[in-house]
Design a protein around this motif. Structure first.
Motif, mmCIF file in Angstrom:
data_model
loop_
_atom_site.group_PDB
_atom_site.id
_atom_site.type_symbol
_atom_site.label_atom_id
_atom_site.label_comp_id
_atom_site.label_asym_id
_atom_site.label_seq_id
_atom_site.Cartn_x
_atom_site.Cartn_y
_atom_site.Cartn_z
ATOM 1 N N ARG A 83 2.961 -7.629 -7.213
ATOM 2 C CA ARG A 83 3.039 -7.884 -8.653
ATOM 3 C C ARG A 83 1.662 -8.210 -9.222
ATOM 4 N NH1 ARG A 83 1.169 -12.791 -10.993
ATOM 5 N NH2 ARG A 83 0.974 -14.175 -9.233
ATOM 6 N N LEU A 84 0.806 -8.860 -8.415
ATOM 7 C CA LEU A 84 -0.538 -9.182 -8.880
ATOM 8 C C LEU A 84 -1.338 -7.906 -9.094
ATOM 9 C CD1 LEU A 84 -2.871 -11.092 -9.514
ATOM 10 C CD2 LEU A 84 -3.229 -11.379 -7.046
ATOM 11 N N GLU A 85 -1.292 -6.987 -8.145
ATOM 12 C CA GLU A 85 -1.986 -5.710 -8.321
ATOM 13 C C GLU A 85 -1.487 -4.968 -9.558
ATOM 14 O OE1 GLU A 85 -3.124 -4.480 -3.697
ATOM 15 O OE2 GLU A 85 -1.528 -3.419 -4.755
ATOM 16 N N ALA A 86 -0.187 -5.110 -9.838
ATOM 17 C CA ALA A 86 0.408 -4.422 -10.988
ATOM 18 C C ALA A 86 0.191 -5.180 -12.296
ATOM 19 C CB ALA A 86 1.903 -4.219 -10.749
ATOM 20 N N GLY A 87 -0.495 -6.330 -12.228
ATOM 21 C CA GLY A 87 -0.795 -7.094 -13.430
ATOM 22 C C GLY A 87 0.413 -7.731 -14.069
ATOM 23 N N MET A 88 1.448 -8.022 -13.265
ATOM 24 C CA MET A 88 2.670 -8.614 -13.793
ATOM 25 C C MET A 88 2.583 -10.133 -13.735
ATOM 26 S SD MET A 88 5.542 -6.092 -12.146
ATOM 27 C CE MET A 88 5.739 -4.418 -12.772
ATOM 28 N N PRO A 89 2.908 -10.813 -14.836
ATOM 29 C CA PRO A 89 2.750 -12.268 -14.878
ATOM 30 C C PRO A 89 3.787 -12.986 -14.026
ATOM 31 C CG PRO A 89 3.830 -11.512 -16.873
ATOM 32 C CD PRO A 89 3.418 -10.279 -16.117
ATOM 33 N N THR B 23 7.067 -4.825 -8.574
ATOM 34 C CA THR B 23 6.080 -4.398 -7.582
ATOM 35 C C THR B 23 5.078 -3.391 -8.118
ATOM 36 O OG1 THR B 23 7.452 -2.552 -6.786
ATOM 37 C CG2 THR B 23 7.763 -4.720 -5.723
ATOM 38 N N GLY B 24 5.353 -2.813 -9.279
ATOM 39 C CA GLY B 24 4.490 -1.754 -9.784
ATOM 40 C C GLY B 24 4.873 -0.386 -9.270
ATOM 41 N N GLU B 25 5.935 -0.307 -8.440
ATOM 42 C CA GLU B 25 6.419 0.960 -7.918
ATOM 43 C C GLU B 25 7.778 1.289 -8.524
ATOM 44 O OE1 GLU B 25 4.705 2.977 -6.124
ATOM 45 O OE2 GLU B 25 3.060 1.628 -5.556
ATOM 46 N N ASP B 26 8.195 2.539 -8.362
ATOM 47 C CA ASP B 26 9.557 2.893 -8.713
ATOM 48 C C ASP B 26 10.491 2.161 -7.751
ATOM 49 O OD1 ASP B 26 11.733 4.136 -9.879
ATOM 50 O OD2 ASP B 26 11.539 5.966 -8.683
ATOM 51 N N GLY B 27 11.709 1.916 -8.192
ATOM 52 C CA GLY B 27 12.633 1.237 -7.300
ATOM 53 C C GLY B 27 13.865 0.753 -8.024
ATOM 54 N N TYR C 81 -3.689 -1.939 -10.397
ATOM 55 C CA TYR C 81 -3.077 -0.755 -9.765
ATOM 56 C C TYR C 81 -1.988 -0.208 -10.674
ATOM 57 C CZ TYR C 81 0.172 1.888 -6.821
ATOM 58 O OH TYR C 81 1.011 2.859 -6.323
ATOM 59 N N LYS C 82 -1.927 1.105 -10.818
ATOM 60 C CA LYS C 82 -0.866 1.749 -11.564
ATOM 61 C C LYS C 82 -0.437 2.992 -10.819
ATOM 62 C CE LYS C 82 0.398 3.158 -16.270
ATOM 63 N NZ LYS C 82 -0.105 3.312 -17.663
ATOM 64 N N ARG C 83 0.849 3.058 -10.507
ATOM 65 C CA ARG C 83 1.335 4.182 -9.689
ATOM 66 C C ARG C 83 1.189 5.500 -10.446
ATOM 67 N NH1 ARG C 83 6.793 5.990 -10.511
ATOM 68 N NH2 ARG C 83 7.822 4.887 -12.215
ATOM 69 N N VAL C 84 0.995 6.561 -9.692
ATOM 70 C CA VAL C 84 0.906 7.907 -10.256
ATOM 71 C C VAL C 84 2.321 8.473 -10.327
ATOM 72 C CG1 VAL C 84 -0.015 10.225 -9.957
ATOM 73 C CG2 VAL C 84 -1.394 8.237 -9.313
#
Length: 383
Positions: free
Chosen positions: A248-254, A207-211, A378-381
């Motif tokens: 995942r798309l926002e996070a650029g994950m294939p 997701t591009g987030e911590d988890g 998108y990249k989380r801070v």
């Protein structure tokens, strides 16, 4: 995840009568989920508003059933050597309790699947495969492990997999476990109890987030979901495949089937870093990938941001709009409205040598202008 999702949800096919159901199927029905046939499983596409589910993960936390993923164990005195031969990564160098993103390729260097591999013990590894590729990965591992003292055991039916993703994921999980989550590094795993249940806790996600991704016995899946829901109260929202795809798309994950396939190599996708050509163990695809690594790729994976409101979708052509207007120069692999950016976004392969200016996506005969941007969107801070 596997298989394209960036199509209008109503266009997804109805479930085949023989489609599998995850251990959480009745939970999803009770929550009123829109269920669809995805990679052979009846899965929740959304529970209500997919935008609300997406934003909950970005601002608080989301709860996902990802039990359709496959868990394949490789164990034995030569398990590490077998995986070094079977996969493009250097798995023998993986530390105990750590995880690695890697790929399994064919002899020509084409990607059979992208994987996460966890080292559970000195001689035991867990390979997590995409749902639609579990059989392919399992069979390839069995075949490639034959010369080694290693056993391949597909335990996918024994496990359910539940993800808690978002900035409040750790806080919520701490309400039902005493496991040392704060000490658990990204791409690491530990065994612990969650709500009194035996769980493998991986600090991984899509997701591009911590988890966290929680591997639990199929029979304990409902109890774990219910305990997490209670612990989450107003902070945790069930989320379906649509939100998982836009996250995942926002996070650029294939996504396998979109950015990755047997027609692409890791270098095509800008993921050549996962290929360890210098490892001692020979591996399937090494010769082909060595040649690819020495040649500039014929295309580049990029991000696109639409200037208008129409959404570039999987398979749409990217074209020039300058003097050679309308000339095809690439193809969209994934696209969707971005709830975080408030604009349509896409990933696309562009032919090498294509400029980044004066480009558009051909959407049903109309050229919609786009800007080329670096991935991820998108990249989380990190605090």
């Amino acid at each position: 995840m596997s298989a394209p999702l960036d199509v209008p949800p109503d266009a997804l096919p109805n479930a085949h009568p023989e489609v599998k159901r995850t251990p959480l199927h009745e939970i999803h029905e009770g929550l009123g989920a829109n269920l669809v046939d995805f990679a052979g499983y009846l899965m929740p596409l959304r529970y209500g508003s997919e935008t609300a589910e997406h934003l909950a993960v970005r601002t608080s936390a989301g709860l996902f059933d990802i039990s359709h993923m496959g868990e394949i164990f490789v164990s034995g005195a030569q398990a590490a050597a077998a995986l070094d031969y079977a996969l493009v990564g250097n798995l023998s160098a993986l530390a105990l309790g750590r995880a690695r993103y890697t790929m399994i390729c064919d002899a020509a260097g084409g990607i059979l699947d992208d994987l996460i591999v966890y080292r559970m013990a000195d001689e035991t590894f867990m390979v997590v495969a995409n749902a639609s590729n579990v059989a392919v990965v399992r069979d390839a591992l069995i075949d490639r492990a034959t010369p080694y003292d290693a056993e391949v055991d597909d335990r996918s039916e024994s496990y359910a997999l539940i993800a808690v993703q978002g900035p409040k994921a750790q806080e919520i999980l701490y309400r039902v476990t005493q496991a040392p989550l704060a000490e658990l590094k990204y791409y690491a795993i530990l065994a612990g109890e969650v709500a009194g249940l035996d769980v493998l806790i991986g600090r991984t996600g899509y997701t591009g987030e911590d988890g966290f991704e929680l591997f639990v016995s199929s029979g304990d899946a409902v109890a774990l979901w219910q305990a997490l829901t209670k612990a989450g109260e107003d902070d945790l929202k069930p989320a379906g495949l649509s939100a998982r795809d836009t996250l995942r798309l926002e996070a650029g994950m294939p996504l396998y089937g979109n950015e990755l396939s047997t027609e692409t190599t890791p270098y095509d996708a800008g993921l050549g870093r996962v290929v360890k050509l210098d490892k001692a163990e020979d591996f399937v695809g090494r010769e082909a990938l060595t040649a690819v690594a020495e040649t500039p790729p014929g295309r580049t994976l990029v991000g696109l941001v639409a200037k208008g409101r129409r959404v570039p979708r999987h398979g749409y052509s990217v074209v020039t709009t300058g003097e050679q207007g309308g000339t095809p120069c690439g193809v969209v692999t994934s696209g969707a409205p971005s709830p975080t950016l408030g604009k349509p976004i896409a990933m696309a392969y562009l032919d090498t040598g294509t400029g980044t200016a004066d480009l558009a996506v051909d959407i049903r005969g109309k050229h919609e202008p786009v800007d080329v941007v670096s991935l991820p969107f998108y990249k989380r801070v990190v605090p």
